[in-house]
Scaffold this motif. Structure first.
Motif, PDB file in Angstrom:
ATOM      1  N   ASP A  80      52.072  39.199  37.230  1.00 12.08           N
ATOM      2  CA  ASP A  80      50.717  38.108  35.793  1.00 12.08           C
ATOM      3  C   ASP A  80      49.031  38.802  37.186  1.00 12.08           C
ATOM      4  O   ASP A  80      49.100  37.862  38.687  1.00 12.08           O
ATOM      5  CB  ASP A  80      50.735  36.466  36.226  1.00 12.08           C
ATOM      6  CG  ASP A  80      50.043  36.419  35.852  1.00 12.08           C
ATOM      7  OD1 ASP A  80      49.050  36.969  35.273  1.00 12.08           O
ATOM      8  OD2 ASP A  80      49.437  34.569  35.601  1.00 12.08           O
ATOM      9  N   VAL A  81      48.658  39.470  37.079  1.00  8.53           N
ATOM     10  CA  VAL A  81      47.645  39.876  37.297  1.00  8.53           C
ATOM     11  C   VAL A  81      46.764  38.533  38.002  1.00  8.53           C
ATOM     12  O   VAL A  81      46.016  38.767  38.568  1.00  8.53           O
ATOM     13  CB  VAL A  81      47.216  41.515  36.927  1.00  8.53           C
ATOM     14  CG1 VAL A  81      45.428  41.828  37.923  1.00  8.53           C
ATOM     15  CG2 VAL A  81      47.868  41.999  37.974  1.00  8.53           C
ATOM     16  N   ALA A  82      46.156  38.638  36.560  1.00  4.55           N
ATOM     17  CA  ALA A  82      45.549  37.132  36.271  1.00  4.55           C
ATOM     18  C   ALA A  82      45.588  36.087  36.802  1.00  4.55           C
ATOM     19  O   ALA A  82      44.932  35.529  37.532  1.00  4.55           O
ATOM     20  CB  ALA A  82      45.513  36.901  34.976  1.00  4.55           C
ATOM     21  N   GLY A  83      46.780  35.894  37.500  1.00  8.95           N
ATOM     22  CA  GLY A  83      47.895  34.415  38.611  1.00  8.95           C
ATOM     23  C   GLY A  83      47.436  35.239  39.824  1.00  8.95           C
ATOM     24  O   GLY A  83      47.726  34.149  40.391  1.00  8.95           O
ATOM     25  N   ARG A 140      45.467  35.316  42.457  1.00 13.05           N
ATOM     26  CA  ARG A 140      43.890  35.166  42.970  1.00 13.05           C
ATOM     27  C   ARG A 140      44.259  33.314  43.241  1.00 13.05           C
ATOM     28  O   ARG A 140      44.787  32.819  44.585  1.00 13.05           O
ATOM     29  CB  ARG A 140      43.004  34.835  42.257  1.00 13.05           C
ATOM     30  CG  ARG A 140      42.153  35.611  41.885  1.00 13.05           C
ATOM     31  CD  ARG A 140      40.349  35.773  41.631  1.00 13.05           C
ATOM     32  NE  ARG A 140      39.563  36.228  42.082  1.00 13.05           N
ATOM     33  CZ  ARG A 140      38.676  36.501  41.763  1.00 13.05           C
ATOM     34  NH1 ARG A 140      37.907  34.952  40.589  1.00 13.05           N
ATOM     35  NH2 ARG A 140      37.720  37.704  42.101  1.00 13.05           N
ATOM     36  N   LEU A 197      46.147  42.149  43.066  1.00  8.48           N
ATOM     37  CA  LEU A 197      44.598  42.168  43.594  1.00  8.48           C
ATOM     38  C   LEU A 197      44.591  42.986  45.050  1.00  8.48           C
ATOM     39  O   LEU A 197      43.698  42.189  46.116  1.00  8.48           O
ATOM     40  CB  LEU A 197      44.169  41.184  42.704  1.00  8.48           C
ATOM     41  CG  LEU A 197      44.134  40.681  41.830  1.00  8.48           C
ATOM     42  CD1 LEU A 197      43.817  39.144  41.244  1.00  8.48           C
ATOM     43  CD2 LEU A 197      43.199  42.326  40.478  1.00  8.48           C
ATOM     44  N   ASP A 243      40.651  42.739  45.939  1.00  8.12           N
ATOM     45  CA  ASP A 243      39.721  41.612  44.796  1.00  8.12           C
ATOM     46  C   ASP A 243      39.559  40.512  46.125  1.00  8.12           C
ATOM     47  O   ASP A 243      40.090  40.429  47.614  1.00  8.12           O
ATOM     48  CB  ASP A 243      41.079  40.680  44.286  1.00  8.12           C
ATOM     49  CG  ASP A 243      40.437  39.549  43.894  1.00  8.12           C
ATOM     50  OD1 ASP A 243      39.851  40.085  42.441  1.00  8.12           O
ATOM     51  OD2 ASP A 243      40.583  38.659  44.319  1.00  8.12           O
TER      52      ASP A 243
END
Length: 134
Positions: free
Chosen positions: A18-21, A23, A53, A56
């Motif tokens: 999960d790229v969104a997760g 962080r 990421l 990021d």
């Protein structure tokens, strides 16, 4: 299952995509040693977030936070400086970061910068100038 065991986390981390997760995973990693002790799980979590990421600013900032916990101040400073660059004007113009990212990096880096004293004037000045619009 032992929550503090890398054996418990390894299968889950291997399947985490999960790229969104990423962080959130980086945040969890930077807080892990204070909450549960040890750093093996934290390192594995952060490595997974960095894999997902790699450029990021928030993930890089969390690397710096973890380095601070391990009292590697020089490495933490370099990581946080890199995070600031990754959240800077060029990254924002390219849509890779937001002003909120830069603000978050500043608040995470601020204490370390203040401890640097006069040596931190340049980075503080640049960040403050960038955050004027915020």
């Amino acid at each position: 299952a032992d929550i503090a065991s890398i054996g418990t986390w390894r299968p889950w981390l291997e399947g985490f995509s999960d790229v969104a997760g990423a962080r959130g995973l980086a945040f969890a990693a930077s807080r892990w040693p204070k909450m549960y002790g040890g750093s093996e799980v934290a390192q594995a979590m952060l490595q997974k977030a960095e894999q997902l990421l790699p450029e990021d600013p928030i993930v890089v900032l969390q690397r710096g936070q973890l380095q601070l916990i391990h009292e590697d101040v020089e490495a933490a400073y370099r990581s946080m400086e890199q995070a600031a660059k990754l959240a800077g004007k060029d990254a924002q113009a390219a849509g890779k970061a937001t002003m909120e990212d830069l603000h978050f990096v500043y608040t995470g880096w601020r204490d370390l910068l203040f401890k640097q004293g006069h040596n931190a004037r340049g980075p503080l000045r640049r960040i403050a100038k960038s955050l004027r619009r915020y």
